[in-house]
Scaffold this motif. Sequence first.
Motif, short mmCIF file in Angstrom:
data_model
loop_
_atom_site.label_atom_id
_atom_site.label_comp_id
_atom_site.label_asym_id
_atom_site.label_seq_id
_atom_site.Cartn_x
_atom_site.Cartn_y
_atom_site.Cartn_z
N ALA A 46 -70.60 -15.03 69.18
CA ALA A 46 -71.90 -15.70 69.32
C ALA A 46 -72.46 -15.65 70.73
O ALA A 46 -73.46 -16.33 71.02
N LEU A 49 -76.23 -15.25 71.30
CA LEU A 49 -77.16 -16.15 70.63
C LEU A 49 -77.67 -17.24 71.56
O LEU A 49 -76.93 -17.78 72.38
N GLU A 52 -79.83 -22.87 70.66
CA GLU A 52 -80.39 -23.52 69.47
C GLU A 52 -80.01 -22.81 68.18
O GLU A 52 -80.17 -23.37 67.08
N LYS A 53 -79.49 -21.59 68.27
CA LYS A 53 -79.08 -20.85 67.08
C LYS A 53 -77.67 -21.21 66.61
O LYS A 53 -77.31 -20.95 65.46
N ASP A 56 -77.45 -23.80 63.66
CA ASP A 56 -77.85 -23.19 62.39
C ASP A 56 -76.77 -22.26 61.87
O ASP A 56 -76.48 -22.23 60.67
N LEU A 57 -76.17 -21.48 62.78
CA LEU A 57 -75.11 -20.56 62.38
C LEU A 57 -73.94 -21.31 61.76
O LEU A 57 -73.43 -20.94 60.70
N GLN A 60 -74.76 -22.54 58.29
CA GLN A 60 -74.76 -21.45 57.31
C GLN A 60 -73.33 -21.07 56.91
O GLN A 60 -73.06 -20.81 55.73
N GLN A 117 -77.80 -14.99 77.89
CA GLN A 117 -77.68 -16.44 77.73
C GLN A 117 -76.79 -17.05 78.81
O GLN A 117 -76.01 -16.35 79.46
N GLN A 122 -74.86 -22.73 76.11
CA GLN A 122 -74.27 -22.41 74.81
C GLN A 122 -73.11 -23.34 74.46
O GLN A 122 -72.98 -23.77 73.31
#
Length: 355
Positions: A46, A49, A52-53, A56-57, A60, A117, A122
């Motif tokens: 990750a 990414l 903010e992702k 969500d990841l 999911q 990033q 993160q």
Amino acid sequence: MWHDNDFTRRLGLRYPIVQGPFGGGLSSIDLMVAVSEAGGLGSFGAHHLAPEKLGDLTRQIRARTQRPFALNLWVSNQDPGGDRLSADQFAAAIERFRPYYDALGMTPPPMPERYGQRFEDQVQAMLDAAPPVMSFVFGIPSPAILSECRSRGIATMGTITTIDEAIAMDQAGVDVIVATGFEAGGHRVSFLRSAEESLTGTLALIPQVADRVSRPVIAAGGIADGRGVAAALTLGAQGVQIGTAFLACEESGTNELHRRMLFTDDAKYTALTRAFSGRLARGIRNRFVEEWEGVAPLPYPIQNWFTGTFKATAAAQGRGDMISLWAGQGAPLLKHRHAQELFDALVAETAALLR
């Protein structure tokens, strides 16, 4: 029983098989879920990414499996000078890459606001998402971050390439240590010395690390079948992390061209190169690798950003000579194209050898 040990009990796994985390969009939820549901530890790289992702990841993934899984970040995700370019420097960099844009019929991209990033942003999002396992490469998170992981019930897994790095990881209190030999595909994740000074093979690295640390050791690098798993366990590892063999599966996030190349004779010829990202990584030798031999790349993540602007187009055009084809030295051993078939074979072959 070969699959019942401190590592599997600590993480709640049936088998001590970890799917290597693939960064840069090569990971997929389909693959990691398949591995976790089979009883191993599925992983998702990750580091590319936005913070903010990550929430969500995680949601999911949890919607598709209740089994343990790992999310992976890069502790050091910027080399000196890798945070910005002046307008003149950016223009000069565009000229260095213009032959590739021209070959693909592309218009060069505009200057971005940023090239990658920040780990600091993160990791806070990762803590909030609280995956079962946080794995990491290119360093050791701060004591405060590791303490926060423990308080939130997040197991930690850190990767090393040398004995000194393993000792540092052990002393930091990381739960699981992944020891990766230079046979492995993808990036060499050294952090105490340069990657070029940290090229120990798996066969030599695993027993030396296992003799010196108190944490479970996971072997990585050159392992593609049950023989590799059995050998690693015999050398003192409590599990294995397998990258290239899972990357070659249909469920992975890589492109069809890359998967196909892993099953060709070209996969016999890999090279350690900084050409694609600015950091040392192992992949199938191709035109791009050869054209950058002896040429100093831009610092990570800037070099990585530039090559990332044309790799998807190159793959779509079937230009295997212009994309990163990450592969370990065990690639010629590959047989399976689906994750469940590969996992079942690993278990059956290992059990037969260690029976």
